[in-house]
Design an enzyme around this catalytic site. Structure first.
Site, PDB file in Angstrom:
ATOM      1  N   PHE A 120       0.668  -1.174   0.009  1.00  0.00           N
ATOM      2  CA  PHE A 120      -0.071  -0.109   0.212  1.00  0.00           C
ATOM      3  C   PHE A 120       0.821   1.255  -0.169  1.00  0.00           C
ATOM      4  O   PHE A 120       1.555   1.350   0.322  1.00  0.00           O
ATOM      5  CB  PHE A 120      -1.083   0.184   0.854  1.00  0.00           C
ATOM      6  CG  PHE A 120      -1.738   1.090   1.236  1.00  0.00           C
ATOM      7  CD1 PHE A 120      -2.734   0.287   0.707  1.00  0.00           C
ATOM      8  CD2 PHE A 120      -2.359   2.154   1.786  1.00  0.00           C
ATOM      9  CE1 PHE A 120      -4.103   2.073  -0.002  1.00  0.00           C
ATOM     10  CE2 PHE A 120      -3.343   2.526   2.241  1.00  0.00           C
ATOM     11  CZ  PHE A 120      -4.190   2.026   1.464  1.00  0.00           C
ATOM     12  N   ASP A 196       1.638  -5.946   6.826  1.00  0.00           N
ATOM     13  CA  ASP A 196       0.936  -5.234   7.603  1.00  0.00           C
ATOM     14  C   ASP A 196      -0.011  -6.259   6.769  1.00  0.00           C
ATOM     15  O   ASP A 196      -0.486  -6.635   6.085  1.00  0.00           O
ATOM     16  CB  ASP A 196       0.739  -4.067   6.155  1.00  0.00           C
ATOM     17  CG  ASP A 196       0.277  -3.491   6.687  1.00  0.00           C
ATOM     18  OD1 ASP A 196      -1.517  -4.026   7.038  1.00  0.00           O
ATOM     19  OD2 ASP A 196      -0.450  -2.086   6.452  1.00  0.00           O
ATOM     20  N   TYR A 221     -11.288  -0.753  10.043  1.00  0.00           N
ATOM     21  CA  TYR A 221     -12.249  -0.984   9.261  1.00  0.00           C
ATOM     22  C   TYR A 221     -12.809  -1.100   7.397  1.00  0.00           C
ATOM     23  O   TYR A 221     -13.662  -0.648   7.252  1.00  0.00           O
ATOM     24  CB  TYR A 221     -12.210   1.425   9.392  1.00  0.00           C
ATOM     25  CG  TYR A 221     -11.235   1.188   8.040  1.00  0.00           C
ATOM     26  CD1 TYR A 221     -10.956   0.925   7.000  1.00  0.00           C
ATOM     27  CD2 TYR A 221      -9.976   2.012   9.115  1.00  0.00           C
ATOM     28  CE1 TYR A 221      -9.556   1.703   6.076  1.00  0.00           C
ATOM     29  CE2 TYR A 221      -8.920   2.256   8.492  1.00  0.00           C
ATOM     30  CZ  TYR A 221      -9.123   2.332   7.003  1.00  0.00           C
ATOM     31  OH  TYR A 221      -7.919   2.974   6.698  1.00  0.00           O
ATOM     32  N   LYS A 222     -11.868  -2.184   8.141  1.00  0.00           N
ATOM     33  CA  LYS A 222     -12.246  -2.705   6.570  1.00  0.00           C
ATOM     34  C   LYS A 222     -12.727  -4.269   6.450  1.00  0.00           C
ATOM     35  O   LYS A 222     -14.071  -4.280   6.825  1.00  0.00           O
ATOM     36  CB  LYS A 222     -10.417  -3.395   5.280  1.00  0.00           C
ATOM     37  CG  LYS A 222     -10.475  -2.304   5.175  1.00  0.00           C
ATOM     38  CD  LYS A 222      -8.543  -2.503   4.605  1.00  0.00           C
ATOM     39  CE  LYS A 222      -8.489  -0.999   3.931  1.00  0.00           C
ATOM     40  NZ  LYS A 222      -6.956  -0.784   3.743  1.00  0.00           N
ATOM     41  N   ARG A 371     -12.029  -3.198  -8.762  1.00  0.00           N
ATOM     42  CA  ARG A 371     -11.832  -4.068  -7.556  1.00  0.00           C
ATOM     43  C   ARG A 371     -13.229  -4.680  -7.173  1.00  0.00           C
ATOM     44  O   ARG A 371     -14.126  -3.547  -6.373  1.00  0.00           O
ATOM     45  CB  ARG A 371     -11.155  -3.525  -6.420  1.00  0.00           C
ATOM     46  CG  ARG A 371      -9.782  -3.695  -6.151  1.00  0.00           C
ATOM     47  CD  ARG A 371      -9.208  -2.845  -5.132  1.00  0.00           C
ATOM     48  NE  ARG A 371     -10.206  -2.199  -4.290  1.00  0.00           N
ATOM     49  CZ  ARG A 371      -9.114  -1.735  -3.210  1.00  0.00           C
ATOM     50  NH1 ARG A 371      -7.893  -2.397  -2.943  1.00  0.00           N
ATOM     51  NH2 ARG A 371      -9.448  -0.556  -2.133  1.00  0.00           N
TER      52      ARG A 371
HETATM   53  C1  LIG Z   1      -6.233  -0.209   4.691  1.00  0.00           C
HETATM   54  C2  LIG Z   1      -4.423   0.091   4.019  1.00  0.00           C
HETATM   55  C3  LIG Z   1      -4.411   0.900   5.192  1.00  0.00           C
HETATM   56  C4  LIG Z   1      -4.778   1.978   5.723  1.00  0.00           C
HETATM   57  O1  LIG Z   1      -4.121   3.133   6.902  1.00  0.00           O
HETATM   58  P1  LIG Z   1      -4.218   3.807   7.714  1.00  0.00           P
HETATM   59  O2  LIG Z   1      -3.537   4.327   8.170  1.00  0.00           O
HETATM   60  O3  LIG Z   1      -4.953   3.256   8.493  1.00  0.00           O
HETATM   61  O4  LIG Z   1      -5.714   5.300   7.089  1.00  0.00           O
HETATM   62  C5  LIG Z   1      -2.929   0.320   5.537  1.00  0.00           C
HETATM   63  N1  LIG Z   1      -2.192  -0.332   4.637  1.00  0.00           N
HETATM   64  C6  LIG Z   1      -2.702  -1.189   4.113  1.00  0.00           C
HETATM   65  C7  LIG Z   1      -2.221  -1.904   3.120  1.00  0.00           C
HETATM   66  C8  LIG Z   1      -4.322  -1.006   3.709  1.00  0.00           C
HETATM   67  O5  LIG Z   1      -4.660  -1.935   3.303  1.00  0.00           O
END
Ligand SMILES: *Cc1c(COP(=O)(O)O)cnc(C)c1O
Length: 411
Positions: A120, A196, A221-222, A371
């Site tokens: 990400f 992660d 939150y996912k 997606r």
């Molecule tokens: C959704 C997601 C995040 C979100 O990061 P925040 O700091 O909570 O906004 C980070 N890393 C990955 C791989 C994600 O999918």
């Protein structure tokens, strides 16, 4: 089997009734970005506002102070860790920064961090800033833009590598790493690994402790359905906890915060990774979603997720592939998470048409990915089928052509 038959056979089907579903015609396939709201959370928010904050006021802290550990212990069960190895705090990005910095500090002489380009982007930003100017971030580039193999990671690790950090499930392609194999590979060279789990937690079993992984972060939150901006979690395996120092010291990580001592002394175990006052309302709202995941069980969730993404891919094969849509996710369900990416040169305009005209919510990920996320606690097979039917119409009848290709601020 028809979608209706598959739904009739689904032993998790009744969980859908425990979510707020305002529009039954809406096809929601974006639970991997923001999960739906559990009804229990709606009730909790009411209680939070009327009683806990509304009436208890500052007395509420006797209840709130222990929430990061209590909810962390439940998330530990979801990811396969021990209760005292997980704590809830801050956002995923901030937690990643804390653990990357701590890992670099741990190993004098080793300055570099290895990751990959499937990760990400926010993770890459946090890694770069934690690495600073004394070392470098080495990014393994995926050859097929979907996956990375063991050998490619192996080649990137050197005697300068302080840490390997990867997303377990890739946010774009949905590719899932073999967490135990990659961890073992790094450990053979004395390199700790930080995962992660944002796109895995609540959807793909992780088996964190069994994998030997050193550290992890992830989002609530996912697939945990914690609500927009709900705080994230950190995991550090027990043996490592005493050796890592948080780079951000704050009073929630202080041994006796209410002594108001001027000198900092970290709390035991994971609590030293707390920083300042947590967003209590959001924090409390994580719990009902986690409880539901535990009740359903990760094995049953994963089994349904695979049945649903397989069903989706079979529909792609018969209906979307002939229209020029490509599959940008692994075909093998064992290395695929709970979302599927489809490729089309007009993906952005198709996404807009689906949202604005067809009452379907997937999401667009640049450059050309659409997606479709499956969230087994509330996604139905009929919803997946109807989503594909509407997508087929948008492409077949070129409905997307009446939408412009300006990128909205949020996709
Ligand atoms: C959704 C997601 C995040 C979100 O990061 P925040 O700091 O909570 O906004 C980070 N890393 C990955 C791989 C994600 O999918």
């Amino acid at each position: 089997m028809t979608a209706a038959q598959l739904d009739a056979q689904d032993e998790l089907a009744s969980f859908r009734d425990r979510f707020v579903i305002d529009d039954p015609d809406l096809i929601y396939l974006d639970g991997n970005s923001l999960g739906r709201m559990p009804k229990a959370t709606q009730a909790l928010l009411k209680q939070e506002s009327e009683q806990d904050w509304g009436k208890d006021l500052v007395r509420g802290w006797s209840k709130w102070y222990g929430l990061p550990e209590r909810i962390g212990a439940k998330i530990a069960q979801v990811i396969g860790g021990e209760a005292d190895e997980v704590i809830v705090s801050d956002s995923t990005t901030v937690n990643l920064y804390k653990l990357v910095s701590a890992s670099i500090q741990l190993q004098p002489g080793r300055t570099d961090v290895v990751t990959d380009d499937l990760n990400f982007p926010s993770d890459l930003y946090a890694i770069s800033s934690a690495v600073g100017t004394n070392g470098s971030m080495n990014v393994v580039m995926s050859a097929d833009k979907q996956s990375v193999c063991r050998e490619e990671i192996e080649e990137a690790l050197t005697d300068q590598t302080a840490l390997l950090t990867l997303s377990h499930t890739s946010f774009k392609s949905g590719f899932v790493y073999d967490i135990a194999a990659i961890t073992r590979l790094a450990h053979e060279q004395g390199i700790p690994v930080l995962w992660d789990l944002s796109h895995s937690v609540g959807a793909v079993p992780v088996g964190l402790k069994a994998s030997g992984a050193d550290m992890a972060v992830g989002c609530s939150y996912k697939y945990l359905n914690g609500g927009p901006g709900a705080p994230a979690f950190l995991y550090v395996r027990r043996e490592l906890q005493d050796h890592l120092d948080s780079p951000i010291w704050g009073w929630f990580g202080q041994r006796d915060a209410f002594a108001f001592d001027l000198a900092y002394e970290p709390r035991e175990g994971m609590k030293k990774f707390l920083v300042g006052t947590p967003p209590v309302l959001s924090l409390a709202c994580i719990e009902p979603g986690v409880d539901m995941v535990l009740e359903a069980g990760m094995d049953r969730i994963r089994a349904k997720s695979i049945r649903q993404t397989e069903f989706l891919i079979s529909l792609w094969e018969s209906k979307l592939k002939p229209l020029g849509v490509t599959l940008n996710s692994p075909r093998d369900p064992n290395i695929r998470g709970s979302h599927v990416s489809f490729g089309h040169p007009e993906a952005l305009r198709i996404d807009k048409a689906l949202i604005e005209e067809m009452n379907v919510i997937p999401d667009f990920r640049a450059p050309d990915n659409l997606r479709f996320g499956v969230s087994p606690l509330y996604t139905t097979f009929q919803e997946i089928e109807e989503g594909v039917t509407r997508l087929e119409k948008v492409i077949g009848e070129k409905i997307y052509e009446s939408f412009d290709s300006r990128k909205p601020e949020v996709t």
